[in-house]
Design an enzyme around this catalytic site. Structure first.
Site, PDB file in Angstrom:
ATOM      1  N   GLY A  98       6.439  11.677  15.968  1.00 37.57           N
ATOM      2  CA  GLY A  98       6.150  10.838  14.794  1.00 37.57           C
ATOM      3  C   GLY A  98       6.781  11.615  13.474  1.00 37.57           C
ATOM      4  O   GLY A  98       6.222  12.881  13.385  1.00 37.57           O
ATOM      5  N   GLU A 124       0.280  11.154  24.411  1.00 33.96           N
ATOM      6  CA  GLU A 124      -0.750  12.454  24.814  1.00 33.96           C
ATOM      7  C   GLU A 124      -1.281  12.257  26.085  1.00 33.96           C
ATOM      8  O   GLU A 124      -2.189  12.570  26.700  1.00 33.96           O
ATOM      9  CB  GLU A 124      -1.732  12.555  23.979  1.00 33.96           C
TER      10      GLU A 124
END
Length: 683
Positions: free
Chosen positions: A191, A434
């Protein structure tokens, strides 16, 4: 700080509260403000949140919902403005890390550069040497460097050991040469990488003297500090539109012979000396500390998303009237239908459960993190197991329950202005970010299998698996409950979960061991039992959340009022009972419960659900979500949902003119031709 306007994000001024909502609030059995303090972490935390709300919502940019109608470029530009505004305030008001995280929450995480604080700064704080932190952190904290965390590659995500990006040491120039050797090695997904960041922590395979030395983090400059153009050897851009969260410029990065100083390797846990020697100074897995921290935060994000969604679903269910329970009767509040309660109240209980689980996980992370800083890594494996398990479980449940909440809002739940639909899409990445959840469950399962092996030979096991110390008992169902009242005992409920998990985890270990004893290769045996292993990790996760919820409620009961203690106790009972009913197969197959006991559990579940129903609206009120933050026409505090739906419809871009250009371009010709043919048919 300036006070926020008295109009909400839809431009509707506060007015008289919907009569149904007002009545629900009058019947409250506890002090709502006290519970809000419990949720926030104390009266001072609530006060601080209110101060930040007043600051943020005094700015039109944080109140504007026109982004629902925006093109991608506009959405991104607005998100950059929000990020810059928060960064400037953080610098001006000297915000703490907790303040900034709270501000992000109040801004609905609608920022382009959130990873700067979420991963870039923590990576430097945890992985850089003291000398590096002294040089770098001032630049980072004053936003001279805007950073992201570049780990995932186009061809590799959760399996980070196979990342392909390389950092090769050049002793002649005392530099690392960074390269993306294949198409699958380009960094993909970080991001803020696409257009915003000028720096990144890049995870790469270290190569020294032709030898691979493992995966290590490197600080890489991406863009010029003068004009923001990519630096030589850097190819960087946006990966394109996504299902949601298009305010974030998730990006790709290709490195071609990019040279960085040797000192740009983050050297807390390992270093390369000037003469080309690789020196390990800590545990390799410590380099993944940032990823573990984000998994802890994802548990909180799951709670936040679920609390948003269930607030909307519960309030709208109290306002919406549909059909009647008896012929000719008045239309009934949808929330009075038991089937509706069974949709939204489990989500309500889960939101509170996940908040308590996050608090437990956060404390454990802080403890282990401090131990690691002091050189003690004895609990690192348990931390990895628990963060993997809880991240996977809470994100899975949140995604599922938010969709149920959306459906519970009927047709209006499909509108973006309803709030939940956008929330459903925005939360979907949690199951893959993640660590993809099925992989995280497997990592949890590996730890569990090792703990079972220790228990079998009498070695101590970790605190994470205390239930493995139980004795299996005989093979007949052990009747533990004989009445509905027995089902309400929290110790009994926890024991049921532990006994079920003990049976499934140890049973899975036995199946795996049998396969190995029969000569099956370990990797084949693992793959052939993978469904069972994920099941074992899932039930372990369920035990963790139930245990955390019970523990936190009991701790709070020492200081909370009787009313707050009672309502939290009911929520805890309902969460545990509902979990048993939804996973009845595991409890029956493990002989933890008999069919008769399960029927008592079902009766107790519905009985407690009725008690939770009485306080449903005050329980979501206790989250104290500002209407601007909630961004939902259906979940507004005053319950005037229809006015907001109408206001949003009138703001639709299609309603800017009475006649749309498409009529003149296409539709008019079709209609005119139809009229002409009609005239001809009369001749």
């Amino acid at each position: 700080m300036a006070a926020a306007s008295n109009t909400d994000a839809f431009g509707i001024s506060s007015k008289e509260v919907n009569a149904d909502l007002a009545r629900e609030r009058k019947l409250v059995s506890f002090n709502v403000q006290e519970l809000t303090h419990v949720i926030d972490g104390g009266p001072e935390k609530t006060k601080r949140r209110k101060e930040l709300e007043n600051l943020l919502y005094s700015e039109p940019i944080f109140r504007d919902i026109s982004r629902l109608m925006m093109e991608r470029d506009q959405t991104y530009e607005q998100a950059v403005l929000k990020s810059v505004k928060l960064f400037e305030w953080s610098r001006t008001y000297n915000w703490s890390e907790e303040d900034f995280e709270l501000a992000q929450r109040l801004a609905n995480h609608d920022m382009a550069m959130a990873l700067h604080h979420t991963m870039f700064v923590p990576a430097i704080q945890r992985l850089a040497s003291d000398e590096q932190k002294a040089r770098w952190l001032p630049k980072v904290l004053r936003y001279e460097w805007i950073g992201t965390y570049a780990q995932t590659e186009l061809g590799h995500g959760t399996n980070i050991m196979e990342l392909e990006t390389t950092a090769t040491f050049d002793p002649e120039r005392d530099e690392f040469i960074m390269n993306s050797p294949t198409i699958t090695s380009m960094k993909w997904w970080p991001g803020g990488l696409g257009k915003s960041s000028n720096s990144a922590i890049v995870l790469a395979q270290l190569v020294v003297k032709g030898e691979k030395c493992g995966l290590h983090p490197f600080l890489v400059s991406l863009r010029s500090l003068k004009d923001h153009t990519p630096l030589p050897g850097i190819t960087v851009g946006d990966i394109g539109p996504k299902m949601a969260l298009n305010s974030i410029d998730n990006g790709f990065l290709i490195l071609k012979n990019v040279r960085i100083p040797r000192e740009n390797m983050l050297m807390k846990n390992a270093e390369v000396t000037r003469d080309g020697r690789f020196i390990s100074k800590g545990v390799d897995k410590a380099n993944y500390a940032t990823m573990v921290l984000v998994r802890v935060k994802i548990t909180r994000w799951a709670y936040e998303a679920l609390s948003d969604g269930v607030t909307t679903a519960v309030r709208y269910s109290a306002v919406r009237r549909q059909s009647s329970l008896q012929p000719g009767g008045k239309e009934e509040q949808v929330l009075n239908y038991q089937s509706q309660q069974y949709k939204v109240l489990p989500a309500l209980a889960s939101a509170y459960a996940f908040l308590m689980a996050f608090r437990c996980l956060q404390r454990f992370y802080n403890q282990v993190s401090s131990d690691i800083m002091a050189g003690n890594t004895s609990q690192l494996g348990e931390l990895h197991c628990q963060t993997s398990a809880v991240k996977a479980y809470t994100s899975d449940v949140t995604v599922r329950m938010l969709e149920i909440c959306r459906q519970a809002c009927g047709g209006h739940g499909y509108l973006l202005s309803g709030g939940i639909g956008l929330l459903c899409n925005s939360i979907l990445p949690l199951v893959t970010v993640e660590g993809e959840n099925s992989v995280l469950y497997q990592q949890t399962a590996r730890y569990l299998m090792k703990q079972v092996a220790k228990a079998v030979v009498g070695e101590p096991t970790s605190s994470a698996v205390q239930y493995l110390r139980q004795q299996s008992g005989d093979d007949t169902p052990h009747l533990m409950i004989g009445s509905v009242a027995d089902c309400l005992n929290l110790d009994t409920l926890l024991h049921l979960y532990q006994r079920m998990a003990f049976s499934i985890v140890t049973g899975t270990a036995r199946q795996l061991q049998v396969a190995l004893e029969e000569g099956t290769a370990q990797h084949v045996a693992w793959n052939n039992n993978m469904v069972g292993l994920i099941r074992a990790a899932t039930v372990h996760s369920q035990v963790y959340v139930v245990e955390a919820f019970i523990g936190e409620v009991r701790q709070l009961s020492k200081t909370a009022s009787t009313g707050v203690t009672a309502v939290l106790n009911s929520l805890c009972q309902f969460y545990a009972l509902h979990g048993i009913v939804q996973n009845a197969g595991n409890f029956l197959a493990s002989q933890t419960l008999s069919p008769d006991e399960l029927e008592l559990i079902r009766k107790a579940e519905l009985q407690v659900m009725a008690a939770v129903r009485r306080d449903a609206v005050p329980l979501v009120d206790a989250f104290d979500l500002h209407d601007v933050s909630l961004h939902s026409a259906l979940g507004c505090y005053d319950g005037n949902v229809y006015e907001r739906l109408c206001a949003m419809a009138q703001n639709s871009s299609l309603n800017k003119s009475q006649v749309h250009p498409a009529y003149h371009k296409y539709l008019r010709g079709l209609i005119k031709e139809g009229q002409r043919q009609g005239q001809l048919s009369k001749l």
